[in-house]
Write an enzyme that holds these catalytic residues in place. Structure first.
Site, PDB file in Angstrom:
ATOM      1  N   CYS A   1      61.438  37.730  44.590  1.00 37.61           N
ATOM      2  CA  CYS A   1      61.369  37.591  46.055  1.00 37.61           C
ATOM      3  C   CYS A   1      62.505  38.420  46.638  1.00 37.61           C
ATOM      4  CB  CYS A   1      61.441  36.130  46.468  1.00 37.61           C
ATOM      5  SG  CYS A   1      62.968  35.279  45.983  1.00 37.61           S
TER       6      CYS A   1
ATOM      7  N   CYS B   1      66.543  32.491  58.269  1.00 43.80           N
ATOM      8  CA  CYS B   1      66.243  33.626  59.145  1.00 43.80           C
ATOM      9  C   CYS B   1      66.241  34.932  58.361  1.00 43.80           C
ATOM     10  CB  CYS B   1      67.254  33.696  60.288  1.00 43.80           C
ATOM     11  SG  CYS B   1      67.090  32.356  61.489  1.00 43.80           S
TER      12      CYS B   1
END
Length: 393
Positions: free
Chosen positions: A351, A197
């Site tokens: 990332c 999430c």
């Protein structure tokens, strides 16, 4: 199928309890007997985050006598979009403590037990053994498998939930009466395939939808009413407003609860079992990982870099490292974007935290870009170390 009540009823309800729970008491299926069972129940909620927040509040409001909370994290500002048991004044406070304080406001009659610790192989059985029922609000596969295995080994039922973006799932796993989590998911997904999430996002209100289903199932199990989701998986699509139920059968070949189990105790290392990154990515990052400070030094020295952000466009809009080019990981893994990478420049991938860039790095090295590296800790490390003026998420 209907199941017998999980706990025996308490001896009595006080006058205060009768007033507080009167709307339960006038439901024939619950009544005095059901409310006494709730009072006598001990429920452990694993995680005081997105799913744990509504679960804890509604279990407390329902009159569960003893609520255990296990969580080692602290409240962060980014939690408040969905973790409704916490508030602004709770930022940097242990989540378990913050949750206990909120429960006391909702129902001071509930006995709250705080486990301000990370669940691990050494403590999970001891903690679980104190409770009748486990409600799983975890957000990672390693802990989910450990919760399942401990519950099966102890003969405990547990209510499971999972959320991601607009989709949610819920079920009840109880080896004595049906399948376990491993029957549904015998193996964890390949590393990097299912983002967390924190990486992919979640609609805040989805937590309430799935968390309330978990509490509903917990109440049914504790009081013996209705038909719990044993052997059924509830799948919820919030965008289409659609609920589906899928049958889940006990797997006779299940490694844990099958006819000839091969898992007879807790695993030594659940992180290793689930694999934060693939073996290929782990090998690719050896001697090919740089820190945020090293990246900044390279930039300041004018090194010819091709800095690539492998996150998704929505994340790119939140924050970015100066000079970076956005090429999502999926385009690298598919080979679609390989032609965009130069052979004569130093390639640096990043990332959010380093997991996705490690997977992308493995793909690049396999394609012949042997000198490519990735950023340890991702843009989180960059913001924390080099540019704290940028927002984090």
């Amino acid at each position: 199928m209907a199941l017998p009540p999980l706990v025996e009823p308490a001896a009595e309800l006080t006058v205060d309890e009768i007033r507080r729970y009167s709307r339960h008491l006038i439901i024939p299926d619950v009544g005095m007997d059901g409310q006494k069972r709730l009072k006598n129940s001990k429920v452990l909620v694993v995680g005081a985050g997105g799913l744990g927040s509504p679960a804890l509040l509604y279990l407390a409001a329902a009159g569960v006598g003893t609520l255990g909370i296990v969580d080692f994290d602290t409240v962060d500002e980014s939690n408040l979009q969905r973790q409704i048991i916490h508030g602004v004044s709770d930022i940097d406070k242990p989540k378990a403590q913050s949750a206990a304080e909120s429960i006391a406001e909702v129902n001071p009659l509930v006995n709250v037990v705080i486990h301000n610790t990370a669940l691990d192989r050494d403590n999970v059985k001891e903690i679980f053994s104190q409770y009748d029922l486990i409600v799983d609000g975890t957000d990672n596969f390693a802990t989910r498998y450990m919760v399942n295995d401990a519950a099966v080994l102890l003969g405990k039922p547990y209510v499971w939930g999972s959320i991601y973006r607009f989709d949610g799932q819920a079920s009840v796993f109880w080896e004595e009466h049906g399948p376990c989590y491993r029957c549904l998911y015998p193996e964890p997904p390949p590393p990097g395939m299912v983002p967390s999430c924190a990486e992919g996002g979640v609609l805040g209100v989805l937590c309430a939808s799935i968390g309330s289903i978990q509490v509903n199932e917990a109440i049914k199990l504790l009081t013996g009413i209705g038909e719990p989701l044993v052997g059924r998986l509830m799948v919820y699509d919030a965008l289409e407003m659609e609920y589906r139920k899928i049958k889940v059968r006990k797997d006779p070949n299940c490694a844990l609860c099958g006819d000839n189990p091969t898992v007879t105790d807790l695993l030594e290392d659940y992180e290793d079992f689930c694999g934060a990154v693939s073996a290929e990515a782990e090998e690719a990052t050896l001697n090919a990982t740089i820190t945020a400070r090293e990246l900044k030094d390279w930039q300041d020295a004018g090194k010819d870099l091709f800095l690539v952000d492998v996150r998704e466009p929505a994340e790119w809009e939140i924050n970015r490292i100066p000079g970076a080019t956005l090429i999502p990981k999926g385009e690298i893994l598919s080979g679609e974007a390989l032609s965009r990478f130069p052979q004569d420049r130093q390639i640096v991938l990043h990332c959010k935290s380093g997991v996705r860039s490690a997977e992308a790095l493995a793909a690049l090295k396999a394609a012949g870009f042997k000198d490519a590296v990735h950023l340890q800790g991702g843009i989180v490390s960059w913001v924390n170390t080099i540019d704290p003026s940028q927002p984090s998420y």
